[in-house]
Scaffold this active site. Structure first.
Site, mmCIF file in Angstrom:
data_model
loop_
_atom_site.group_PDB
_atom_site.id
_atom_site.type_symbol
_atom_site.label_atom_id
_atom_site.label_comp_id
_atom_site.label_asym_id
_atom_site.label_seq_id
_atom_site.Cartn_x
_atom_site.Cartn_y
_atom_site.Cartn_z
ATOM 1 N N HIS A 131 2.814 4.834 12.820
ATOM 2 C CA HIS A 131 1.392 5.922 12.608
ATOM 3 C C HIS A 131 1.716 7.702 13.429
ATOM 4 O O HIS A 131 0.890 7.746 14.123
ATOM 5 C CB HIS A 131 0.089 5.539 13.353
ATOM 6 C CG HIS A 131 -0.485 4.095 11.994
ATOM 7 N ND1 HIS A 131 -1.640 3.516 12.483
ATOM 8 C CD2 HIS A 131 0.086 3.800 10.965
ATOM 9 C CE1 HIS A 131 -1.392 2.650 11.884
ATOM 10 N NE2 HIS A 131 -0.392 2.632 10.398
ATOM 11 N N HIS B 12 0.728 -1.525 -0.069
ATOM 12 C CA HIS B 12 -0.026 -0.133 -0.133
ATOM 13 C C HIS B 12 0.817 1.219 0.067
ATOM 14 O O HIS B 12 1.856 1.019 0.351
ATOM 15 C CB HIS B 12 -1.189 0.189 0.919
ATOM 16 C CG HIS B 12 -0.597 0.716 2.594
ATOM 17 N ND1 HIS B 12 -0.752 1.896 2.747
ATOM 18 C CD2 HIS B 12 -0.021 -0.443 3.141
ATOM 19 C CE1 HIS B 12 0.069 1.570 4.266
ATOM 20 N NE2 HIS B 12 -0.085 0.485 4.639
ATOM 21 N N ASP C 202 4.663 -4.682 3.343
ATOM 22 C CA ASP C 202 3.960 -3.739 3.626
ATOM 23 C C ASP C 202 5.092 -2.963 4.625
ATOM 24 O O ASP C 202 5.330 -1.774 3.897
ATOM 25 C CB ASP C 202 3.173 -3.732 5.170
ATOM 26 C CG ASP C 202 2.083 -2.714 5.341
ATOM 27 O OD1 ASP C 202 2.697 -1.219 5.318
ATOM 28 O OD2 ASP C 202 1.190 -2.913 5.887
ATOM 29 N N ASP D 282 5.930 2.881 7.308
ATOM 30 C CA ASP D 282 4.503 2.445 7.080
ATOM 31 C C ASP D 282 4.092 3.348 5.946
ATOM 32 O O ASP D 282 3.176 4.516 6.292
ATOM 33 C CB ASP D 282 3.826 2.186 7.689
ATOM 34 C CG ASP D 282 2.165 1.698 8.366
ATOM 35 O OD1 ASP D 282 2.085 1.493 7.405
ATOM 36 O OD2 ASP D 282 1.961 1.787 8.714
ATOM 37 N N GLU E 24 -5.324 1.331 2.454
ATOM 38 C CA GLU E 24 -4.852 0.235 3.397
ATOM 39 C C GLU E 24 -5.257 1.011 4.854
ATOM 40 O O GLU E 24 -5.906 0.524 5.388
ATOM 41 C CB GLU E 24 -3.075 0.113 3.071
ATOM 42 C CG GLU E 24 -3.214 -1.725 3.588
ATOM 43 C CD GLU E 24 -2.691 -1.332 4.880
ATOM 44 O OE1 GLU E 24 -2.310 -2.705 5.648
ATOM 45 O OE2 GLU E 24 -2.596 -0.074 5.995
ATOM 46 N N GLU E 25 -4.960 2.163 4.617
ATOM 47 C CA GLU E 25 -4.965 2.711 6.752
ATOM 48 C C GLU E 25 -5.986 2.962 7.399
ATOM 49 O O GLU E 25 -6.384 2.801 8.172
ATOM 50 C CB GLU E 25 -4.093 3.740 6.524
ATOM 51 C CG GLU E 25 -2.315 4.152 6.324
ATOM 52 C CD GLU E 25 -1.494 3.009 7.490
ATOM 53 O OE1 GLU E 25 -2.599 2.037 8.126
ATOM 54 O OE2 GLU E 25 -0.292 2.516 7.742
#
Length: 718
Positions: free
Chosen positions: A533, A352, A427, A362, A399-400
């Site tokens: 994140h 992604h 990922d 990420d 995706e998140e």
């Protein structure tokens, strides 16, 4: 579906970096002419370039690029450009999906009068070059509803089912309270659902220093761990019900989808209903420091420097969430090179592209690795190489927000379930130096074999370093880790070999394996990574702590790309059904032990399922010789192997969540991310329902016997 046709060029791009000086394994299973394949793989391994990977990552992380944003679209166009330069026929595919951006988010302490906190506080450390970009989205929870609440606070530790049960046992009433839980132990969406079930008015999720902050080591920018102002954003949708757009279960959210084909968000089984938002340790501190009530002891004690108490109160918090929900356009990028022998049997690989903020680890590390894998494949294509099977490289969006881009594409192209041979995922390709992998049992040995052909950045092969880490115990993931990891200890032991994890629902393989039945893997390398994140998962962090010389990026491009090249060229598919049967047998035995502790005599009868697992393993062993040393026409054998794989799908899906159709793997209803093996059986045991457990044992038995019967059909291969 119509697969892309590609025009092949004849010029060979010169190698840009060191090629492998480590010989491949003695045997290359599935190839009639292994020497020719080794020559192709050697040419591929010479191409991925750490300097180009660094350039990709710098460009991809130049700006925050949340799904659906202009910056996200710009990155899609960059990826498409690189796909086309490699000779892939490429398209950007749009979907219109329901996602939220934060409009107004506030968390205020309103009592006691001497306690002051107005959050969320802006993420900030001294010396980060990226944190002040005005496009950095404020911390929020994807798919949370809007809502307002003001109430006393109760601390719920990690917000697991056991934690909420402990509060109930202590007679602490959560009705109309605001729950404060820390990240870790389960998926954030499970925390939200449980808090709602116990009657809470709202949920705050914070990052405790004990889990990924100062108690783990030096915090960013001095070290890799989360500073006190760092916040973990993330979606809270109920992915164990179904992933993707919460308004279109089982239906692709194509741009012109009629409104009548959508369900309302508030009616969706996958849409959370409790106002939920994340906060930092800095914002959680004044709340926790002034809570009273019973003291939180043992593993309920976090890493802030004071005694933790559970409450309720006297701290009161006012929560105000105003979400901007819209149907927003997202963009998948699909690149393909047509196979010349079995073009309708694609090998699909994906990563992604969207991120909550910059997403250097990420998912930028995975996108950069994928682009260098595509670079290597492009060099092969331009030299005249033609894959036997069609190759597809996919850059997924959103995706998140709940695996949306891959899910919508998979739902639109469900026909690939009939013929696709594998889906390969990466990922977080690089967050540190330790290699890890997850796979269905039929591909675990395939992954091991691929790593035996790839040089490791530390010397030797990836497999050799992987084995060394396993022998020293360094592969073990700290239980305090709050980010998802490629590696978790598998349920079935690997004996003397390196352990390959079981697949849960952490990334874009979900739709391919658990809905369409396509055998899947996920690869990455991991390490000390505390900025998951957050705004600090940026290029500066990655360059300093993730992979300073980008040799791990090169390594992961080689592993990921070699999976694709080898699977595309294999004369016979390298599925290992002997191992599949053995691992399923272990799953069944463990479920049997659990059932004995849950149900009074007579416990459900597991023997038919155990016999079916043994039958599958025996059938896999019998056919393995022909797989390893193919000769003659092999098309019928490959179709049989695919048929056996698809036989593990359940026609009606799992009870209560029909989107998940795989008899062996699904996300756990009580964990969210982590794998729930033989989920129909284990869910029924969790529900203490003996009748349902026996019914699901029979459904599992039927699936295993179907797969074994296909393998026993003994097609002619000459």
């Amino acid at each position: 579906m119509t697969l892309a046709v590609v025009l092949l060029c004849t010029s060979l791009r010169p190698a840009r970096s060191q090629s492998s000086n480590v010989g491949p394994p003695d045997e290359l299973a599935g190839f009639a002419h292994p020497d020719a394949e080794r020559a192709v793989e050697s040419r591929f391994l010479a191409v991925p370039d750490p300097k180009l990977a660094e350039e990709h990552l710098r460009i991809l992380t130049a700006a925050p690029h949340i799904a659906g944003s202009p910056e996200d679209k710009a990155n899609a166009e960059y990826v498409a450009k690189k796909f086309r330069e490699a000779g892939l026929k490429t398209e950007i595919v749009g979907y219109k999906v329901l996602i939220n951006y934060p409009a107004e988010i506030s968390v205020d302490v309103t009592a006691p009068a001497n306690v002051h906190m107005h959050g969320p506080t802006r993420e900030h450390v001294e010396g980060d070059a990226y944190q002040d970009d005005p496009r950095v989205v404020m911390p929020f929870s994807g798919l949370s509803p809007s809502g307002d609440a003001e109430a006393e606070v109760v601390y719920a530790n990690y917000g697991t089912a056991a934690d909420f049960q402990k509060l109930a046992d202590m007679k602490i009433d959560l009705r109309e309270k605001i729950v404060l839980a820390r990240y870790g132990q389960n998926f954030r969406g499970v925390k939200s659902e449980l808090a709602q079930q116990y009657g809470a008015a709202g949920l705050l999720i914070y990052s405790d220093p004990a889990d990924d902050g100062a108690q783990r080591g030096a915090v960013y920018p001095a070290g890799p761990w989360r500073p006190d102002t760092g916040v973990q954003r993330g979606a809270i949708n109920y992915i164990w019900q179904f992933p993707g757009d919460v308004t279109t279960p089982g239906v692709a959210s194509i741009p012109n989808l009629p409104a009548s084909k959508r369900i309302k968000r508030e009616n969706s089984p996958a849409a959370p209903q409790l106002p939920t938002t994340p906060i930092s340790a800095a914002d959680a501190r004044p709340i926790l420091e002034h809570l009273r009530g019973p003291e939180a002891l043992g593993d309920w004690k976090g890493g802030l420097p004071f005694a933790y108490h559970i409450g309720p109160g006297p701290v009161r918090v006012k929560l105000h969430l105003k979400q901007d929900y819209q149907l927003r356009t997202i963009w998948d990028v699909i690149g393909a090179a047509r196979g010349n022998a079995w073009p309708e049997a694609p090998v699909i690989a994906g990563n992604h592209r969207d991120a909550w903020v910059y997403g250097a680890v990420d998912p930028g590390s995975g996108t950069a690795a994928m682009l260098e894998a595509v670079h290597g494949v492009g060099a092969l294509l331009k030299s005249g190489w033609k894959p036997k099977r069609t190759l597809m490289f996919c850059s997924w969006d959103a995706e998140e927000e709940g695996l949306i881009g891959s899910t919508e594409w998979g739902e639109q192209h469900g026909g690939i379930s009939k013929t696709a041979v594998a889906y390969f995922n990466t990922d977080m390709a690089v967050s540190g130096p330790k290699f890890g992998a997850a796979a269905v049992p039929s591909l675990k040995q395939f992954v091991r074999d691929v790593t035996k052909s790839v040089p490791d950045a530390s010397g030797g092969t990836v497999y050799e370093q992987w084995m060394k880490l396993n022998r020293t115990g360094a592969l073990k993931v700290d239980s305090r880790e709050t980010s998802t990891s490629t590696y978790r200890a598998p349920l079935a032991p690997a004996g003397n070999d390196v352990p390959v994890s079981d697949l849960g629902s952490e990334s874009d393989y979900t739709v391919f394996l658990q809905h369409l039945g396509v055998a899947s893997t996920d690869v990455g390398s991991f390490g000390d990574y505390g900025v998951y994140h957050s705004a600090f998962d940026d290029f500066a962090w990655f360059k300093k702590f993730g992979d300073p010389d980008f040799h791990r990026e090169q390594q992961m491009a080689r592993v990921f790309g070699l999976e694709v090249v080898r699977m595309a060229d294999a004369d016979v598919l390298p599925y290992d059904f002997e191992e599949y049967g053995k691992e399923i047998g272990v799953y069944i035995e463990k479920a049997q032990e659990r059932a004995k502790s849950v149900f009074a005599n007579p416990a459900p009868d597991f023997e038919p399922a155990l016999a079916a697992a043994r039958r599958l393993g025996a059938a896999g062993l019998k056919i393995s010789g022909r797989q390893k040393h193919p000769s003659g026409a092999v098309a019928a054998l490959n179709l049989m192997l695919i048929g056996a794989d698809r036989a593990l799908l359940l026609e009606g899906g799992l009870p209560g969540r029909p989107w998940f159709r795989h008899a062996i793997y699904a996300p756990g209803k009580r964990a969210g991310y982590a794998a729930a093996v033989i989920p129909g059986v284990n869910d029924s045991i969790d529900d203490h329902d003996s009748t349902a457990t026996q019914k699901q044992i029979l459904a599992l038995t039927d699936a295993l016997n179907r797969a074994a019967k296909v393998l026993e059909s003994n097609p002619s291969v000459h």
